[in-house]
Design an enzyme around this catalytic site. Structure first.
Site, PDB file in Angstrom:
ATOM      1  CG  HIS A  91      -3.445   3.397   1.964  1.00 16.77           C
ATOM      2  ND1 HIS A  91      -3.962   2.903   0.850  1.00 16.77           N
ATOM      3  CD2 HIS A  91      -3.574   2.376   2.712  1.00 16.77           C
ATOM      4  CE1 HIS A  91      -3.839   1.546   0.818  1.00 16.77           C
ATOM      5  NE2 HIS A  91      -3.902   1.386   2.141  1.00 16.77           N
ATOM      6  CB  CYS A 110      -1.008   0.008   1.210  1.00 11.63           C
ATOM      7  SG  CYS A 110      -2.142  -1.452   1.089  1.00 11.63           S
ATOM      8  CG  ASN A 163      -6.574  -1.145   1.063  1.00  8.90           C
ATOM      9  OD1 ASN A 163      -6.098  -0.592   0.044  1.00  8.90           O
ATOM     10  ND2 ASN A 163      -6.228  -1.316   2.122  1.00  8.90           N
TER      11      ASN A 163
END
Length: 322
Positions: free
Chosen positions: A249, A113, A279
């Site tokens: 994020h 990520c 996500n």
């Protein structure tokens, strides 16, 4: 001084958009449960013909169009992904071919990520040396292919997509010039078992599935993200009050809220797309950035902070005068 200036942004999403109600049919979960705990309402899931490279190439085409430059002007491609098309070669080289670029430096980085932030720092450093002039920096994932669809605690969290930016090395005024002002990256491999995939070529010979201890990850994320954002602002000679937008994020709405509170930032300054994209790992930050640029929130000369944390743990931030 030479700085890396963002000329354009772009993004791409798979055609299939999946609402929480659809997941209720295959998992022991509800729309209310997912929204309350994560803020997620939709995610996009790639079809078999949609791959990390095809999504990345589409995002690059969009970014190049926004920048107003042809693909042949690119001499560096850095692609962040945890879901490459193949173990090798680098997915970046497939994107290079799809864009019709005859020759350039092209490679992947892997920091899950946080991958896009890692890619930004690498590309920025290479541009500032003078060896390269224009770069495509990409975050692209088909992350849903790593999910265990029997595990409701993780299967509802992720989606697929890609985002890209065009960076150009330009002479910039040290005090007021546009470009990347500061970056800072971290890693701590001691936390591998909190967020990982239980496979790999050198261990199991399989791709594996995502495993996560959500509560522990949440705790580390809030502390680490707030700290690295503050750290990067200090390097840039700025304070939280100077920030126009934070593009975080998009892991979980609760993490976004907790991080902004810890820094004393108004929620109105935080770009949130987790509700519609879920996500998307390395694609998360550039997807959210492109969304906010195209809807007019982020515009020239504003101070924008990008930040992310992912498995490893890895985490980082960048401060940009857009």
């Amino acid at each position: 001084m030479i700085r890396s200036v963002i000329l354009g942004t772009g993004s791409a999403l798979p055609e299939r958009r999946v609402a929480n109600a659809e997941l209720e049919e295959r998992l022991d979960t509800t729309d209310a449960w997912i929204v309350e705990r994560t803020g997620i309402r939709f995610r996009h899931i790639a079809a078999p013909h949609e791959t990390t490279s095809t999504l990345a190439a589409d995002a690059c085409r969009s970014a190049l169009a926004a920048a107003g430059i042809p693909a042949q002007d690119i001499d560096l491609i850095v692609l962040a992904t945890a879901t490459p098309d193949q173990t090798f070669p680098a997915t970046a080289t497939k994107v290079q071919a799809m864009l019709g670029i005859d020759d350039c430096v092209a490679f992947d980085v892997a920091a899950v990520c946080s991958g896009f932030l890692y890619a930004v720092q690498v590309a920025d450093a290479m541009l500032r040396t003078g060896l390269h002039r224009r770069a495509l920096v990409i975050g692209a994932e088909t992350f849903t292919r790593l999910l265990d669809w029997e595990d409701r605690t993780t299967a509802v969290l992720f989606g697929d997509g890609a985002g890209a930016i065009v960076l150009e090395a330009q002479d910039s005024d040290a005090a007021t010039g546009r470009g990347i002002l500061a970056t800072k990256l971290h890693a701590d491999g001691r936390h591998n078992d909190l967020l990982y995939v239980d496979g790999g070529p050198s261990t199991t010979g399989t791709v594996g599935k995502l495993r996560m201890k959500g509560r522990e990850v949440f705790r580390h994320a809030v502390v680490n993200l707030a700290a690295v954002m503050q750290e990067t602002l200090v390097i840039a000679g700025l304070t939280p009050g100077d920030v126009d937008w934070v593009v975080p994020h998009q892991a979980n709405a609760r993490i976004l809220d907790a991080t902004s509170r810890k820094l004393g930032l108004s929620p109105d300054k935080v770009v949130v797309t987790v509700d519609r994209h879920a996500n998307t790992s390395a694609a998360s930050v550039p997807l959210a950035l492109d969304t906010a640029v195209r809807d007019g929130r982020i515009h020239r000369d504003q101070i924008v902070v990008l930040e992310a944390m992912g498995g490893g743990f890895t985490w980082g931030a960048a401060v940009v005068r857009f």
